[in-house]
Enzyme design. Structure first.
Site, short mmCIF file in Angstrom:
data_model
loop_
_atom_site.label_atom_id
_atom_site.label_comp_id
_atom_site.label_asym_id
_atom_site.label_seq_id
_atom_site.Cartn_x
_atom_site.Cartn_y
_atom_site.Cartn_z
N LYS A 266 15.72 59.79 30.69
CA LYS A 266 16.76 59.19 31.54
C LYS A 266 16.45 57.70 31.77
CE LYS A 266 19.33 62.78 32.06
NZ LYS A 266 20.55 62.84 31.28
N SER B 130 19.76 60.56 36.71
CA SER B 130 19.23 61.57 37.63
C SER B 130 18.34 60.92 38.67
CB SER B 130 18.41 62.56 36.81
OG SER B 130 17.62 63.37 37.64
N TYR C 229 11.40 64.63 30.31
CA TYR C 229 12.84 64.65 30.63
C TYR C 229 13.21 63.40 31.43
CZ TYR C 229 17.09 65.53 33.26
OH TYR C 229 18.32 65.37 33.84
P1 NAD Z 1 24.23 71.60 30.81
O1 NAD Z 1 23.08 72.02 29.96
O2 NAD Z 1 25.04 72.65 31.45
O3 NAD Z 1 25.22 70.66 29.96
C1 NAD Z 1 24.76 69.81 28.94
C2 NAD Z 1 25.57 70.12 27.69
O4 NAD Z 1 25.11 69.27 26.63
C3 NAD Z 1 25.40 71.57 27.22
O5 NAD Z 1 26.66 72.18 27.10
C4 NAD Z 1 24.69 71.45 25.88
O6 NAD Z 1 25.08 72.46 24.98
C5 NAD Z 1 25.10 70.05 25.44
N1 NAD Z 1 24.17 69.41 24.50
C6 NAD Z 1 22.83 69.31 24.59
N2 NAD Z 1 22.34 68.67 23.51
C7 NAD Z 1 23.41 68.34 22.73
C8 NAD Z 1 23.56 67.69 21.48
N3 NAD Z 1 22.51 67.26 20.80
N4 NAD Z 1 24.79 67.53 20.98
C9 NAD Z 1 25.88 67.99 21.66
N5 NAD Z 1 25.80 68.64 22.83
C10 NAD Z 1 24.58 68.81 23.37
O7 NAD Z 1 23.67 70.57 31.88
P2 NAD Z 1 24.39 69.89 33.13
O8 NAD Z 1 23.72 70.39 34.35
O9 NAD Z 1 25.87 70.01 32.99
O10 NAD Z 1 23.93 68.39 32.93
C11 NAD Z 1 24.76 67.40 32.36
C12 NAD Z 1 24.01 66.09 32.34
O11 NAD Z 1 23.64 65.74 33.67
C13 NAD Z 1 22.70 66.15 31.54
O12 NAD Z 1 22.55 64.93 30.85
C14 NAD Z 1 21.64 66.28 32.62
O13 NAD Z 1 20.40 65.73 32.22
C15 NAD Z 1 22.25 65.47 33.74
N6 NAD Z 1 21.75 65.86 35.07
C16 NAD Z 1 21.83 67.17 35.46
C17 NAD Z 1 21.32 67.55 36.70
C18 NAD Z 1 21.33 68.99 37.15
O14 NAD Z 1 20.53 69.35 38.02
N7 NAD Z 1 22.21 69.84 36.61
C19 NAD Z 1 20.78 66.58 37.56
C20 NAD Z 1 20.74 65.25 37.13
C21 NAD Z 1 21.23 64.90 35.88
C1 WQD Z 2 14.43 72.29 44.66
C2 WQD Z 2 13.46 72.72 45.77
C3 WQD Z 2 11.29 73.37 44.96
C4 WQD Z 2 12.65 76.97 42.82
C5 WQD Z 2 15.05 69.33 39.42
C6 WQD Z 2 14.66 68.27 38.42
C7 WQD Z 2 15.51 67.05 38.59
C8 WQD Z 2 17.01 67.38 38.58
C9 WQD Z 2 17.34 68.54 39.47
C10 WQD Z 2 17.96 66.94 36.41
C11 WQD Z 2 12.04 72.17 45.57
C12 WQD Z 2 11.99 74.54 45.59
C13 WQD Z 2 12.58 75.80 43.57
C14 WQD Z 2 12.06 78.15 43.38
C15 WQD Z 2 11.43 76.92 45.34
N1 WQD Z 2 17.50 67.74 37.29
N2 WQD Z 2 11.99 75.78 44.80
N3 WQD Z 2 11.48 78.07 44.61
O1 WQD Z 2 12.77 70.03 41.55
O2 WQD Z 2 14.41 68.91 43.15
O3 WQD Z 2 14.85 68.82 40.73
O4 WQD Z 2 16.45 69.63 39.23
O5 WQD Z 2 17.94 65.75 36.37
O6 WQD Z 2 15.16 66.20 37.55
O7 WQD Z 2 13.28 67.95 38.59
O8 WQD Z 2 15.11 70.96 41.92
O9 WQD Z 2 16.06 73.20 42.23
O10 WQD Z 2 13.92 72.97 40.92
O11 WQD Z 2 13.89 72.61 43.39
O12 WQD Z 2 10.87 76.92 46.43
O13 WQD Z 2 12.06 79.23 42.76
O14 WQD Z 2 13.34 74.15 45.73
O15 WQD Z 2 9.92 73.37 45.25
O16 WQD Z 2 11.53 71.91 46.85
P1 WQD Z 2 14.16 69.66 41.90
P2 WQD Z 2 14.78 72.51 42.04
#
Ligand code: NAD
Ligand code: WQD
Length: 330
Positions: A151, A123, A147
């Site tokens: 990562k 991430s 979190y």
């Molecule tokens: P999500 O929660 O929709 O998907 C993650 C899946 O993992 C879920 O279906 C959950 O049930 C499963 N899971 C969690 N713990 C588990 C375990 N112990 N055993 C088996 N399954 C398990 O999330 P997503 O948005 O699809 O994210 C996928 C990956 O990408 C995650 O690792 C997340 O940290 C990473 N990521 C997501 C974002 C984002 O903003 N969505 C951004 C950066 C990185």
């Molecule tokens: C985006 C922008 C807020 C909600 C997070 C995690 C990051 C990654 C993605 C997994 C910011 C603003 C938000 C609201 C708002 N996840 N905002 N009102 O914070 O960039 O990233 O999700 O890895 O680790 O930290 O994403 O969607 O929460 O916010 O004004 O109700 O929207 O301040 O500027 P962020 P976000």
């Protein structure tokens, strides 16, 4: 055969469709902590293909070992994990155990069964509070919450694995802000409870579940004063995994890529584009900044373009339209 962990989740389900459509064979698993079997059925119907799927948990090595015994796995794409920043601050051990210990269990099985290729969902959070934008892969790394630490630790574990075993190959994919949904409207992001991220909160406001969206600060040093992020369509992100799998099949070692568009959009850009393309109202109120937020984050995605031949194609309008068509009738 490619093992997809967390396959029924938001990004996992979109990537599973892309892999199946690209002709790859997959086996999936999830513990359904944050998803349901409905997504597995939707992946089958969207790809027109069936595939083995297991209910298994990263923390229960026996539940995963069945899969390694029953299938000849060549590569793992690892999405499974917990991802809520606020929850990780309240329950750090839950996050460390699930994400870090769970990944170590998975890696132990890979070692035991001789699986050498791994794609990891990292991430942009590993860049902490970047000093400038755009952010490239050589920027300093740090985290501001448990979190993010999970990562960063997992990235470190994978780098150590590659040092210890020269046949091992890893792609660390640092996603920026994934939003949007498959054009069919059958899969998308439907978080349980009150979501934290901007797009799910815009959707809940447009549906009337939330009365008004909270804009966290309009006094940032950005063009319109609101926070700027690099929003990327989840289908573009999914394609990035196929490109990364091709890369690690050819080259061993660690390969790190930003997956973003390289463009920054503000909170107001998102609200106004969403309202316009979907013909809905998104009432909002400006509130103080959210602690821990940075003013501006967007990627330099040029390394992924140069080395993977991958770049994002879909724009903000597609992201807003598809998010709404998935969630509006849920
Ligand atoms: P999500 O929660 O929709 O998907 C993650 C899946 O993992 C879920 O279906 C959950 O049930 C499963 N899971 C969690 N713990 C588990 C375990 N112990 N055993 C088996 N399954 C398990 O999330 P997503 O948005 O699809 O994210 C996928 C990956 O990408 C995650 O690792 C997340 O940290 C990473 N990521 C997501 C974002 C984002 O903003 N969505 C951004 C950066 C990185
Ligand atoms: C985006 C922008 C807020 C909600 C997070 C995690 C990051 C990654 C993605 C997994 C910011 C603003 C938000 C609201 C708002 N996840 N905002 N009102 O914070 O960039 O990233 O999700 O890895 O680790 O930290 O994403 O969607 O929460 O916010 O004004 O109700 O929207 O301040 O500027 P962020 P976000």
């Amino acid at each position: 055969m490619i093992l997809v962990t967390g396959m029924s989740g938001y990004i996992g389900s979109h990537t599973a469709v892309a892999l199946l459509k690209a002709g790859k064979d997959i086996v999936g698993f999830d513990n359904f902590y944050n998803s349901s079997f409905e997504a597995v059925k939707a992946v089958e119907s969207l790809s027109g293909r069936s595939f083995p799927f297991y209910e298994a948990d990263l923390r229960d090595i026996d539940s995963m070992e069945r899969i390694f015994k029953e299938h000849n796995i060549d590569a793992v794409v690892h999405f499974a994990g917990l991802k809520a920043v606020g929850e990780s601050v309240a329950k750090p051990l839950f996050y460390y155990e699930n994400n870090i210990c769970g990944t170590v269990n998975l890696l132990k099985l890979m070692e035991k069964y001789g699986v050498m290729r791994f794609v990891f969902s990292s991430s942009a959070t590993v860049y902490g509070e970047p000093k400038s934008v755009p952010i490239n892969e050589d920027f300093p790394l740090s985290t501001t919450n448990p979190y993010g630490s999970t990562k960063l630790y997992i990235e470190g574990i994978l780098k150590d694995m590659c040092k210890a075993n020269k046949e091992f190959s890893v792609a660390l994919l640092r996603y920026f802000n994934p939003i949007g949904a498959h054009e069919s409207g059958l899969i998308g992001e439907n978080p349980n409870g009150i979501p934290n991220n901007l797009m799910p909160r815009i959707c809940q406001t447009a549906k009337g579940i939330m009365k008004s969206l909270t804009v966290f600060g309009d006094d940032y040093p950005t063009p319109d004063g609101t926070g700027v992020r690099d929003y990327i369509h989840v289908c573009d992100l999914a394609d990035g995994h196929i490109a990364a799998l091709d890369k690690i099949e050819k080259d061993t070692g660690v390969h790190i890529y930003n997956l973003g568009t390289g463009k920054g959009y503000s909170v107001y850009d998102l609200i106004h584009t969403f309202a316009r393309v979907n013909g809905v109202e998104v009432p909002y109120t400006v509130c103080p900044r959210r602690p821990g937020d940075v003013p501006e984050m967007y990627s330099d995605p040029s390394k992924a373009k140069a080395e993977l031949g991958w770049e994002a194609r879909l724009g903000l309008e597609d992201m807003c339209r598809s998010s709404w068509s998935f969630i509006k009738d849920k």
